[in-house]
Each structure stands twice: as structure tokens, then as C-alpha cells.
Design an enzyme around this catalytic site. Structure first.
Site, short mmCIF file in Angstrom:
data_model
loop_
_atom_site.label_atom_id
_atom_site.label_comp_id
_atom_site.label_asym_id
_atom_site.label_seq_id
_atom_site.Cartn_x
_atom_site.Cartn_y
_atom_site.Cartn_z
N SER A 1 -1.41 -2.42 8.25
CA SER A 1 -2.51 -1.74 8.94
C SER A 1 -3.67 -1.40 8.02
CB SER A 1 -2.00 -0.46 9.62
OG SER A 1 -1.42 0.41 8.66
N GLY B 1 2.07 -1.95 10.97
CA GLY B 1 3.51 -1.74 11.01
C GLY B 1 4.33 -2.72 10.20
N ASN C 1 4.56 0.60 4.63
CA ASN C 1 5.49 0.87 5.73
C ASN C 1 6.93 0.95 5.23
OD1 ASN C 1 3.74 1.01 8.11
ND2 ASN C 1 3.25 -1.10 7.60
N ASP D 1 -6.36 9.53 9.04
CA ASP D 1 -5.12 10.30 9.06
C ASP D 1 -4.53 10.21 7.66
OD1 ASP D 1 -3.56 7.83 8.90
OD2 ASP D 1 -3.98 7.57 11.04
N HIS E 1 -4.23 6.33 6.66
CA HIS E 1 -5.28 5.33 6.92
C HIS E 1 -6.67 5.87 6.58
CE1 HIS E 1 -2.09 4.07 9.90
NE2 HIS E 1 -2.29 2.95 9.21
#
Length: 215
Positions: free
Chosen positions: A45, A77, A106, A187, A190
Site C-alpha cells: 500500500s 495488504g 504488512n 494514519d 500511511h
């Protein structure tokens, strides 16, 4: 006796210097990737651009500056194992002049064993080396909620270890500083649009310093 000892030490010193110079002169140099060349980014991502609008991801921003045809193979993901599984098809489809690897985040979030992540990334690197494709490994932060919340993320040590052992070009401190700055992230895992711009600028500078991207 002393004169002979001195001569021996001097001779050994000169030999060592000569060997170092030879080693340095024979070290492989990275060739610039020309504009129009296909560059593949295998990622998750962070490459896809989650957290920002379409076209604000760092591969798109880098393509605008470099003139490269960048294939953004970032899938949200994706783990290192899934990236490894996708690699053969991507190499066959695009035959890139350069591969950049952005994977592992991830794995860390899902608490996958570091040894497993390392094995997958090593397999990716080895597969690409067999095809003689220049490769850049991008270090990913060691995700820890407390550090993410208070702005103290560092690159996971796995990447430096792997880069050294496989003699692979490594780009460090790309995402860690951005994800340690509240104004640059959507967030805690990210970047936002401003953050991806910083990532793209930092990556461009690193590639220029490495000689892969003409200044």
C-alpha cells in the site's frame, strides 16, 4: 635487524594499500537508467498510494521527474510472500531495466516471523540477480504503535543486514521520517499527499546520488 624489520613493515603496508586501491577500482558502479526505460516497483500500500488521491503516490511523482515508465506494482495488504509469488509474472510481462522492492510492512504488522520475511525478500533479490536486473531495496519502518504515535520510527534492521549480505543497493530513511511526522501521514502506517511528495523527493535524491538517475 631493525632496518630489515622496517623494510618488511613498509612493504606490507604498501601491499595493503595497493590491494585496497585495486578493490575500490574494481567495485561495480551503477549505470544511469535512461529516460523511457521501464522501472518496476514491487510493493504494497505504500507504493500503491493509500492515504492520498490517485496520482499522488510516490511512483507517479517519481515518473514525472525521471522520465521513466514506472510500473506501480503496489498492492495494498501484500506481504513479502505475496510479492515473491507475483514477481515471476511481473518480470516476464515488463522486463524492467530496474526493480525497486518495497515490501515487509504488512509482515511486521501481522507479526510474521522476521526470518520468514527475510527469506522471502532474499528470494526476490536472488531471482532478480539471476536476470541481471539492477535492484534497489527500500527500507521499511519497524512498526511499533508507541513510536508511531510519538514520532520515533526507525528503519527495521532487517534491511541493512539483507542488503549487506546480498550486496544489494539500499535506500534508507525514506518512510521512517515521514511516518514520524504527524503533518505528513494519513494514519500511523500511511503518508498523506504531502508525505508521498517528501518520499518521492527523497527517493529521487537517493537515486541521483547512486548514479541510477541522471541529475
Amino acid at each position: 635487524m631493525r632496518n630489515n624489520l622496517f623494510k618488511c613493515i613498509k612493504a606490507l603496508t604498501l601491499l595493503c594499500i595497493t590491494l585496497v586501491l585495486v578493490a575500490c577500482s574494481s567495485a561495480p558502479k551503477l549505470a544511469a537508467i535512461p529516460a523511457g526505460a521501464t522501472v518496476l516497483i514491487l510493493g504494497d500500500s505504500l507504493s500503491y498510494g493509500t492515504g492520498a488521491a490517485e496520482g499522488q503516490d510516490y511512483p507517479s511523482l517519481l515518473a514525472q521527474h525521471s522520465g521513466w515508465e514506472i510500473i506501480n506494482a503496489g498492492i495494498p495488504g501484500n506481504t513479502s510472500a505475496q510479492g515473491l509469488a507475483r514477481l515471476p509474472g511481473l518480470l516476464d510481462d515488463y522486463q524492467p531495466a530496474l526493480l525497486m522492492i518495497e515490501l515487509g510492512g504488512n509482515d511486521f504488522l501481522r507479526k510474521i516471523a522476521v526470518s520468514e520475511t527475510e527469506a522471502n525478500l532474499r528470494a526476490i533479490i536472488q531471482a532478480v540477480k539471476l536476470k541481471r536486473i539492477p535492484t534497489v531495496l527500500i527500507a521499511i519502518p519497524d512498526y511499533q504503535p508507541a513510536k508511531a504515535a510519538f514520532g520515533g520510527l526507525d528503519d527495521h534492521p532487517l534491511y541493512a543486514k539483507l542488503a549487506e549480505e546480498t550486496q544489494t543497493t539500499l535506500v534508507t530513511e525514506l518512510f521512517s521520517p515521514v511516518l514520524s511526522t504527524g503533518a505528513l501521514k494519513a494514519d500511523y502506517v500511511h503518508p498523506n499527499a504531502a508525505g508521498y511528495q517528501v518520499v518521492a523527493d527523497s527517493l529521487r535524491e537517493s537515486l541521483e546520488e547512486l548514479g541510477l538517475l541522471a541529475e
